[in-house]
Design an enzyme around this catalytic site. Structure first.
Site, short mmCIF file in Angstrom:
data_model
loop_
_atom_site.label_atom_id
_atom_site.label_comp_id
_atom_site.label_asym_id
_atom_site.label_seq_id
_atom_site.Cartn_x
_atom_site.Cartn_y
_atom_site.Cartn_z
N SER A 51 0.92 -1.09 -0.12
CA SER A 51 0.04 -0.13 0.02
C SER A 51 0.87 1.13 0.10
CB SER A 51 -1.17 -0.02 0.97
OG SER A 51 -1.88 0.84 0.98
N ASP A 194 -6.31 -3.72 -1.40
CA ASP A 194 -5.11 -3.31 -0.74
C ASP A 194 -4.25 -4.50 -0.04
OD1 ASP A 194 -3.34 -2.35 1.72
OD2 ASP A 194 -4.11 -0.69 1.30
#
Length: 342
Positions: A51, A194
């Site tokens: 991320s 994510d």
């Protein structure tokens, strides 16, 4: 011959914390190497990130026209300070349409995509300067996706860096899932969320990847610098959660998943590192000080608080960073990826 690994956790705007710590490390590298142009990307052999950590990591090894790291650590940290309030800005119409993030993702991905396009342009994964381990999760095929520069260079799927970063940072409830494709001739379609859902701390993924390189037999052949993004763990009490339904758990489950798997990764690597003398596993989990724990709090005040917290953490870990810098500037031979490892 030691494999030098930099691993950075996910954590949204809290990426400012490891960003500022690496500003300090880069200054120490300049001093130790006597090279005023030293960059973070020059001194690591493998970069791992999830991320926001993937965005930071990719920026450190993004090439300029001369094939050198394009951005200094200070320039990378400034991306967050300058763009964070736009990325995490809830427009009034978006707020009404999503009922404050209940009926749809809280933020439009438009600004995030704009920022990624601006800084990474058309750079491909294979063109990054060092091997990588950037984590995302494919919700269509239900498997982890590890974006590896060293594999892309040997003929495996290649991607635009901005696309893979969009996928790695598509945090559920915050940004919609990312649908991306590799570069031609590959045609697989991925639907990504994510990477923090499976490995918010990607250091263990990096460890598993590192042993696929020549001269790396295990933890004794590695230097691992693993940076967290700050944590202030919220306590959930029985009386509070016992009647939680789907909506009640929507945010807590993300919070618990992100922090819980980071704790497990650190636990496993601590155990692995403890099996050898002279261990070189460095886990730096910064404190938030006056900054807020929410990963999307990008008000001008909190951006400044995060920057100051990052500087305070750099001071707190000064001796550790000095030790790391001394290790990193020691002459080292390059490692060769062994393609038969899948």
């Amino acid at each position: 011959m030691t494999m030098r690994i930099l691993s950075i956790d996910g954590g949204g705007i809290r990426g400012i914390l490891p960003g500022e710590i690496l500003v300090s490390l880069e200054e120490k590298l300049k001093k130790e190497s006597k090279n005023p142009d030293a960059r973070i990307g020059d001194y690591f052999d493998l970069i791992a990130g999830t991320s926001t950590g993937a965005i930071l990591g990719a920026a450190y090894i993004c090439p300029n026209k001369k094939g050198k790291p394009k951005f200094s650590a200070r320039e990378v940290a400034n991306i967050y300070l300058e763009e964070g309030d736009d990325i995490f800005d809830v427009q009034f119409l978006q707020f009404l349409r999503t009922v404050g993030g209940i009926r749809d993702e809280k933020y439009s991905a438009h600004e995030l995509e704009r920022v990624l396009k601006y800084y990474f342009k058309k750079i491909k994964l294979s063109e990054l300067l060092k091997p990588t381990c950037f984590v995302s999760y494919d919700i269509k095929n239900r498997k982890q996706i590890i974006f590896r520069q060293h594999c892309a260079k040997t003929g495996s799927e290649d991607f635009l860096v901005r696309d893979l970063l969009r996928g790695s940072s598509a945090a559920p409830t915050y940004f919609e899932a990312a649908r991306i494709r590799p570069q031609l001739p590959f045609k697989t379609k991925y639907v990504l969320v994510d990477g923090g859902m499976v490995a918010n701390d990607p250091a263990l993924c990096a460890y598993s990847e590192a042993i696929k390189f020549s001269g790396v037999g295990g933890i004794e052949d590695m230097v691992i610098v693993s940076l967290g993004t700050g944590k202030k763990l919220r306590e959930y009490y029985y009386q509070e959660v016992k009647d939680f339904g789907l909506y009640g758990w929507s945010r807590p489950v993300v919070d618990i998943a992100l922090n819980g798997n980071s704790q497990m990764t650190d636990y496993h690597l601590e155990k692995i590192a403890s099996t050898v003398k002279g261990r070189q596993y460095y886990r730096i989990e910064p404190l938030l000080f006056d900054a807020e724990k929410e990963m999307d709090s990008a008000t001008p005040e909190n951006l400044n608080n995060l920057k100051e917290a990052g500087k305070k953490n750099a001071d707190e870990f000064d001796s550790v960073l000095e030790e790391i810098a001394e290790i990193l500037v020691t002459p080292n031979k390059p490692h060769e990826y062994i393609p038969y490892h899948k």
